[in-house]
Design a protein around this motif. Sequence first.
Motif, PDB file in Angstrom:
ATOM      1  N   GLY A   4       4.648  -6.755 -12.561  1.00  0.00           N
ATOM      2  CA  GLY A   4       4.272  -5.348 -12.702  1.00  0.00           C
ATOM      3  C   GLY A   4       2.839  -5.033 -12.320  1.00  0.00           C
ATOM      4  N   LEU A   5       2.512  -3.743 -12.471  1.00  0.00           N
ATOM      5  CA  LEU A   5       1.198  -3.199 -12.111  1.00  0.00           C
ATOM      6  C   LEU A   5       0.578  -2.587 -13.368  1.00  0.00           C
ATOM      7  CD1 LEU A   5       2.559  -1.225  -8.991  1.00  0.00           C
ATOM      8  CD2 LEU A   5       1.602  -3.541  -8.979  1.00  0.00           C
ATOM      9  N   HIS A   6      -0.680  -2.131 -13.251  1.00  0.00           N
ATOM     10  CA  HIS A   6      -1.259  -1.470 -14.432  1.00  0.00           C
ATOM     11  C   HIS A   6      -2.148  -0.290 -14.069  1.00  0.00           C
ATOM     12  CE1 HIS A   6      -3.911  -5.010 -13.627  1.00  0.00           C
ATOM     13  NE2 HIS A   6      -4.775  -4.023 -13.564  1.00  0.00           N
ATOM     14  N   TRP A   7      -1.847   0.336 -12.939  1.00  0.00           N
ATOM     15  CA  TRP A   7      -2.705   1.458 -12.538  1.00  0.00           C
ATOM     16  C   TRP A   7      -2.667   2.604 -13.551  1.00  0.00           C
ATOM     17  CZ3 TRP A   7      -0.424   6.132 -11.958  1.00  0.00           C
ATOM     18  CH2 TRP A   7       0.948   6.163 -11.640  1.00  0.00           C
ATOM     19  N   SER A   8      -1.586   2.667 -14.343  1.00  0.00           N
ATOM     20  CA  SER A   8      -1.532   3.724 -15.352  1.00  0.00           C
ATOM     21  C   SER A   8      -1.734   3.142 -16.758  1.00  0.00           C
ATOM     22  CB  SER A   8      -0.200   4.459 -15.255  1.00  0.00           C
ATOM     23  OG  SER A   8      -0.238   5.624 -16.048  1.00  0.00           O
TER      24      SER A   8
ATOM     25  N   GLY B  30       8.561  13.455  -1.798  1.00  0.00           N
ATOM     26  CA  GLY B  30       7.430  14.381  -1.701  1.00  0.00           C
ATOM     27  C   GLY B  30       6.139  13.853  -2.308  1.00  0.00           C
ATOM     28  N   ASP B  31       6.146  12.621  -2.823  1.00  0.00           N
ATOM     29  CA  ASP B  31       4.958  12.073  -3.491  1.00  0.00           C
ATOM     30  C   ASP B  31       3.992  11.430  -2.502  1.00  0.00           C
ATOM     31  OD1 ASP B  31       7.093  10.171  -3.134  1.00  0.00           O
ATOM     32  OD2 ASP B  31       5.845   8.708  -4.173  1.00  0.00           O
ATOM     33  N   GLU B  32       2.754  11.376  -2.920  1.00  0.00           N
ATOM     34  CA  GLU B  32       1.705  10.612  -2.240  1.00  0.00           C
ATOM     35  C   GLU B  32       1.725  10.768  -0.719  1.00  0.00           C
ATOM     36  OE1 GLU B  32       1.221   6.852  -5.272  1.00  0.00           O
ATOM     37  OE2 GLU B  32       2.930   6.804  -3.932  1.00  0.00           O
ATOM     38  N   ALA B  33       1.889  12.004  -0.258  1.00  0.00           N
ATOM     39  CA  ALA B  33       1.918  12.233   1.190  1.00  0.00           C
ATOM     40  C   ALA B  33       0.479  12.407   1.691  1.00  0.00           C
ATOM     41  CB  ALA B  33       2.785  13.452   1.500  1.00  0.00           C
TER      42      ALA B  33
ATOM     43  N   LEU C 144       8.566   1.681 -15.895  1.00  0.00           N
ATOM     44  CA  LEU C 144       9.007   0.347 -16.309  1.00  0.00           C
ATOM     45  C   LEU C 144       8.343  -0.755 -15.487  1.00  0.00           C
ATOM     46  CD1 LEU C 144      12.811   1.142 -16.798  1.00  0.00           C
ATOM     47  CD2 LEU C 144      11.050   0.985 -18.572  1.00  0.00           C
ATOM     48  N   ASP C 145       7.591  -0.346 -14.446  1.00  0.00           N
ATOM     49  CA  ASP C 145       6.858  -1.375 -13.690  1.00  0.00           C
ATOM     50  C   ASP C 145       5.435  -1.544 -14.217  1.00  0.00           C
ATOM     51  OD1 ASP C 145       6.217   1.205 -12.626  1.00  0.00           O
ATOM     52  OD2 ASP C 145       5.314   0.238 -10.885  1.00  0.00           O
ATOM     53  N   MET C 146       5.035  -0.766 -15.219  1.00  0.00           N
ATOM     54  CA  MET C 146       3.715  -0.979 -15.820  1.00  0.00           C
ATOM     55  C   MET C 146       3.792  -2.216 -16.719  1.00  0.00           C
ATOM     56  SD  MET C 146       1.570   1.134 -14.654  1.00  0.00           S
ATOM     57  CE  MET C 146       2.383   1.416 -13.088  1.00  0.00           C
TER      58      MET C 146
ATOM     59  N   ASP D 104       0.838  -1.204   0.000  1.00  0.00           N
ATOM     60  CA  ASP D 104       0.000   0.000   0.000  1.00  0.00           C
ATOM     61  C   ASP D 104       0.869   1.249   0.000  1.00  0.00           C
ATOM     62  OD1 ASP D 104      -2.205  -1.557   0.055  1.00  0.00           O
ATOM     63  OD2 ASP D 104      -2.626  -1.302   2.210  1.00  0.00           O
ATOM     64  N   VAL D 105       0.282   2.356  -0.439  1.00  0.00           N
ATOM     65  CA  VAL D 105       1.017   3.633  -0.391  1.00  0.00           C
ATOM     66  C   VAL D 105       0.174   4.680   0.337  1.00  0.00           C
ATOM     67  CG1 VAL D 105       2.296   3.234  -2.543  1.00  0.00           C
ATOM     68  CG2 VAL D 105       0.088   4.415  -2.632  1.00  0.00           C
ATOM     69  N   GLY D 106       0.836   5.734   0.824  1.00  0.00           N
ATOM     70  CA  GLY D 106       0.115   6.921   1.300  1.00  0.00           C
ATOM     71  C   GLY D 106      -0.334   6.881   2.746  1.00  0.00           C
TER      72      GLY D 106
ATOM     73  N   GLY E  64      12.218  16.836  -6.750  1.00  0.00           N
ATOM     74  CA  GLY E  64      11.098  16.225  -6.034  1.00  0.00           C
ATOM     75  C   GLY E  64      10.026  15.801  -7.014  1.00  0.00           C
ATOM     76  N   TRP E  65       9.188  14.838  -6.613  1.00  0.00           N
ATOM     77  CA  TRP E  65       8.050  14.422  -7.450  1.00  0.00           C
ATOM     78  C   TRP E  65       7.097  15.609  -7.612  1.00  0.00           C
ATOM     79  CZ3 TRP E  65       9.061  10.191  -9.987  1.00  0.00           C
ATOM     80  CH2 TRP E  65       9.895   9.214  -9.410  1.00  0.00           C
ATOM     81  N   ASP E  66       6.246  15.573  -8.632  1.00  0.00           N
ATOM     82  CA  ASP E  66       5.526  16.795  -9.030  1.00  0.00           C
ATOM     83  C   ASP E  66       4.700  17.457  -7.924  1.00  0.00           C
ATOM     84  OD1 ASP E  66       2.932  15.425  -9.285  1.00  0.00           O
ATOM     85  OD2 ASP E  66       3.595  14.691 -11.247  1.00  0.00           O
TER      86      ASP E  66
END
Length: 528
Positions: free
Chosen positions: A425-429, A339-342, A414-416, A302-304, A370-372
């Motif tokens: 890999g994942l496919h959220w994007s 800085g991402d997904e905080a 590269l993990d998509m 999980d993230v965030g 930093g991430w966007d």
Amino acid sequence: MKKGRFRYLKIFGGILFILLTVLIINHCTKETTAPMDKASLIPLPAKIAPSKGAFRLKRGTVIFVSNNSDEAFRVGDYLSDFLHTATGYQLPVKATNKTKGKKDIFLFLSKNQEELGKEGYVLRVTPEMISITAYQPAGLFYGTQTLRQLLPYEIEKKSVQRVSWLVPAGTITDKPEYAYRGAMLDVARHFFPPEDVKAYIDMLAFFKINMLHLHLSDDQGWRIEIKSWPKLTEIGGSTEVGSGKGGFYTREEYKDLVNYAADRFITIIPEIDMPGHTNAALASYGVLNCDNKPRKLYTGTDVGFSTLCTSKDTVYSFIDDVMRELAAMTPGSWIHIGGDEAHATPMKEYIPFIERTQEMVWAHKKYVIGWDEIANATIDKSTVIQFWDNNKNTLKGVRQGAKVIMSPASRTYLDMQYDSTCNLGLHWSGYVEVDKAYDWDPATLVPGVEKENILGIESPLWTETITNMKDLEYMAFPRLAGHAEIGWTPASERKWDNYKIRLGNFASRFNAMGINFYHSPLIQWNDE
Ligand code: TNX
């Protein structure tokens, strides 16, 4: 009488045999190779002008280096070592102060060729000699990488090959489109030991990639030794996704990686992800949490959910210590602060946190990436935004004068997964097939983010599902080769129809390098 005639026949037969043998040998060793502009080069050089004939690398070939630079000498040694493995030749590297005359292979740093910039080169091949001219050592190095791709693919094998080592004649004049051509490796979700990172660095260098961003901390692991906070690695480095044993780089191992990369003209950019993605640190030191209680180690995906306690002074002393030690191990100009997904950090706390952290990085004489999401804070124009998914954030950064690294998840992650049959890999994007990864232009992807705002491109490999080199290679290749071309070759020169043929011809080279690549059905692979 009968006997005499038989003798004549025997002599005649003998002569015929010798003649045929000479003819066959001659035919087989004829010095021909496909012309230079038919070679399958990735990334495609800016300009290729083929000419007649070929240079043949021989046992007696000498590598000459203009004797005005130790770095040029190191490139010469690198080339000699590289060529040794598959040719078996031990090519001597010699200094020379003459620029005219026949010189087998000649590496020349020229003060007059400023137009080649930091990384450009001119590679000239005639049947008599090969010269690589550059303004800076990095250009010489990239010239040797192109030379590598002009040689038969067997040059990549790890044992001596009996091959005629021909290089097609012509002139390549080349320099990159973008200054920043990066790859990111997440060593936090699954740890990759130094020898794996070195193997990846070798692959990156081959494609003229010049930045390796290491994602050194996340919820699941802390991977870099920090002497002033030893439990970060003792506890935070002790596991990984799936509860494996994790691991971390000692200071010495990390410095060794930095040097190994620098020898291949690659800068390592360390990332400490904050204020979210910090569970491993929060588990190592209770004091980093608002309630002073250490968190449990986390081995899921999980993230965030995690955040440093942004209102505590101890947290800022912690960051200052980490940045000081990290800066001391980092010859490059940048430190990445994540800085991402905080999602567990309220925006009103996130903004001052990023602003304060930015200044702490400057105090140690480094610039910030930093991430966007960090563009929601007030950032300096020296700070770099890494676009991954959010146009609005990135535009906020551009409006503040910041430069952008393009890492759109839907093209560069590269993990998509390649498609729905992909086991890793994942496919959220979405799915990212080889054409989707290649066929886009960083300068037109996000409206309002123009060429002049873009520092370059980077391909992140998140490792929630990646546990070993074979899987890593499968996800990275061939997409990373396409990203390398986007970073190097002008958009006007890039065509999918042309690229897919060069890529197909790369199969035997990938095989010779021992790279486990995805055989996309979109490509006609020319495997040997
Ligand atoms: C998003 S991209 C993340 C990572 C995950 C990745 C998986 C970014 C800045 N954050 O934490 O590993 O997706 O694809």
